[in-house]
Write an enzyme that holds these catalytic residues in place. Structure first.
Site, PDB file in Angstrom:
ATOM      1  N   ASP A   1      48.107  38.212  50.387  1.00 15.13           N
ATOM      2  CA  ASP A   1      47.320  38.381  49.166  1.00 15.13           C
ATOM      3  C   ASP A   1      46.711  37.061  48.703  1.00 15.13           C
ATOM      4  O   ASP A   1      47.389  36.245  48.076  1.00 15.13           O
ATOM      5  CB  ASP A   1      48.240  38.968  48.081  1.00 15.13           C
ATOM      6  CG  ASP A   1      47.511  39.179  46.771  1.00 15.13           C
ATOM      7  OD1 ASP A   1      48.172  39.323  45.729  1.00 15.13           O
ATOM      8  OD2 ASP A   1      46.257  39.186  46.797  1.00 15.13           O
TER       9      ASP A   1
ATOM     10  N   SER B   1      28.373  34.037  43.502  1.00 12.43           N
ATOM     11  CA  SER B   1      27.292  34.559  44.348  1.00 12.43           C
ATOM     12  C   SER B   1      25.995  34.481  43.545  1.00 12.43           C
ATOM     13  O   SER B   1      25.997  34.787  42.346  1.00 12.43           O
ATOM     14  CB  SER B   1      27.584  36.022  44.715  1.00 12.43           C
ATOM     15  OG  SER B   1      26.420  36.655  45.229  1.00 12.43           O
TER      16      SER B   1
HETATM   17  O1  LIG Z   1      46.842  40.787  40.132  1.00 16.03           O
HETATM   18  C1  LIG Z   1      45.829  40.431  40.670  1.00 16.03           C
HETATM   19  C2  LIG Z   1      45.466  40.999  42.023  1.00 16.03           C
HETATM   20  C3  LIG Z   1      45.987  42.428  42.152  1.00 16.03           C
HETATM   21  C4  LIG Z   1      45.817  42.930  43.560  1.00 16.03           C
HETATM   22  C5  LIG Z   1      46.389  41.962  44.548  1.00 16.03           C
HETATM   23  N1  LIG Z   1      45.823  40.642  44.397  1.00 16.03           N
HETATM   24  C6  LIG Z   1      46.065  40.087  43.071  1.00 16.03           C
HETATM   25  N2  LIG Z   1      45.030  39.507  40.131  1.00 16.03           N
HETATM   26  C7  LIG Z   1      43.750  39.110  40.708  1.00 16.03           C
HETATM   27  C8  LIG Z   1      42.652  39.340  39.694  1.00 16.03           C
HETATM   28  C9  LIG Z   1      42.961  38.729  38.373  1.00 16.03           C
HETATM   29  C10 LIG Z   1      44.294  39.146  37.860  1.00 16.03           C
HETATM   30  C11 LIG Z   1      45.387  38.883  38.870  1.00 16.03           C
END
Ligand SMILES: O=C([C@@H]1CCCNC1)N1CCCCC1
Length: 329
Positions: free
Chosen positions: A35, A199
């Site tokens: 992630d 972008s």
């Molecule tokens: O929780 C997340 C994502 C959820 C899905 C998995 N990646 C992280 N964040 C990213 C966008 C801003 C808030 C925090």
């Protein structure tokens, strides 16, 4: 100096991409969600209540001769979709492909929310965001990438996610066979701990690029492409029969004909999300109507270039140059 590669497999509808890792001695094999939108390496563990484990593999620190409890440390994370987990921390050996980090902070879950319990194939998350947003207290810990960086030929990793087929994460090198044409580079703003970039614009179908700055993050852990409401509205205004369906929580449209491509700019280049990738998934058994792969980013504060955008490209996450590189493939 080293390089490494590991295969990642798409779950149904490419909802997430799962990648094998090994933890401890002897190695305990788990399959986790890499992630780039978060920075904690956490796993299902033997410290959880049995009722919260439904098919997942678990990390057992007591069964690893190299585990060492990080006394007094805890972690708690809540993701943008409302899912959450928490627990305590061990240092242990973590191997991804041929790359090994001794003393990696492994965050053992004691609690996970139902979204994780009800996802039997996912044993945890491996954060590839910046360590500044690691949730371990009192002392935030480094990501696997931050720890392995010094051993890599060059401090970068690349993603090659695919539609319904195994892809790969490479560490420390850019595989020239993995992409075509040139890589378009754009600077990264990591001030929020994410791989943020802006972008310069977008286009629907074959029209020319509209100048419209889109600030967002490259997030392998988010399934869809979440963009400003005005752009999403402009896109679906060109999709026959498209409408916002509050019961589905987003735009839906007939699965046929294929909707127009969505194009976004990266510096002087462009990334094309083919219309058939915007056909994210049927919402009915007759496959008549489809849920869109492009939806609104309302409420988050920035856009999220998730898997629907990333799987169209070969993407370089360059921590050395603090830049993102996007290329066709
Ligand atoms: O929780 C997340 C994502 C959820 C899905 C998995 N990646 C992280 N964040 C990213 C966008 C801003 C808030 C925090």
């Amino acid at each position: 100096r080293q390089t490494g590669t590991v295969e990642t497999d798409a779950e149904k509808h490419d909802v997430e991409y799962l990648t094998p890792i090994s933890i401890g001695t002897p190695p305990q094999d788990l399959i986790v969600d890499f992630d780039t939108g978060s920075s904690d390496l956490w796993v299902f563990s033997t410290e959880m209540a049995a009722k919260d484990i439904k098919g997942q593999a678990v990390y057992d620190p007591n069964n690893s001769s190299t585990s060492e409890k990080l006394q007094g440390s805890t972690w708690q994370i809540t993701y943008g979709d409302g899912s959450s987990s928490s627990g305590d921390v061990y240092l242990d050996t973590v191997t991804i492909g041929n790359l090994t980090v001794p003393n990696q902070a492994v965050e053992a879950a004691k609690k996970v929310s139902d979204e994780f319990t009800d996802d039997p194939n996912n044993d945890g998350l491996l954060g590839l965001g910046f360590s500044s947003i690691n949730t371990v207290q009192p002392t935030p810990q480094n990501t696997f990438f931050d720890n392995v960086k010094k051993n890599l030929d060059t401090p970068l990793f690349t993603t090659d996610l695919k539609h319904g087929a195994p892809g790969s994460y490479n560490f420390g090198y850019i595989d020239p066979a993995a992409y075509i044409g040139n890589i378009s580079w754009t600077p990264v703003d990591n001030s929020q701990g994410f791989w943020g970039f802006t972008s310069p614009g977008y286009a629907v179908g074959t029209e020319t690029l509209r100048n419209h700055s889109i600030s967002g993050i490259a997030d392998t852990g988010t399934t869809l492409l979440l963009l400003p409401k005005s752009i999403v509205k402009a896109y679906y205004s060109e999709v026959q029969g498209a409408q916002y369906d509050s019961s589905q929580g987003g735009y839906v449209f007939p699965c046929s004909p294929t909707p127009p491509d969505f194009v976004f700019g990266v510096n002087n280049g462009i990334v094309t999300v083919p219309g058939d990738m915007v056909l994210y998934a049927p919402i009915d058994s007759a496959n008549q109507n489809c849920f869109g792969g492009i939806q609104s980013d309302t409420g988050i504060g920035f856009s999220i270039f998730g898997d629907v955008a990333l799987k169209t490209s070969f993407v370089v996450f360059d921590a050395g140059g603090l830049q993102l590189g996007w290329a066709a493939k």
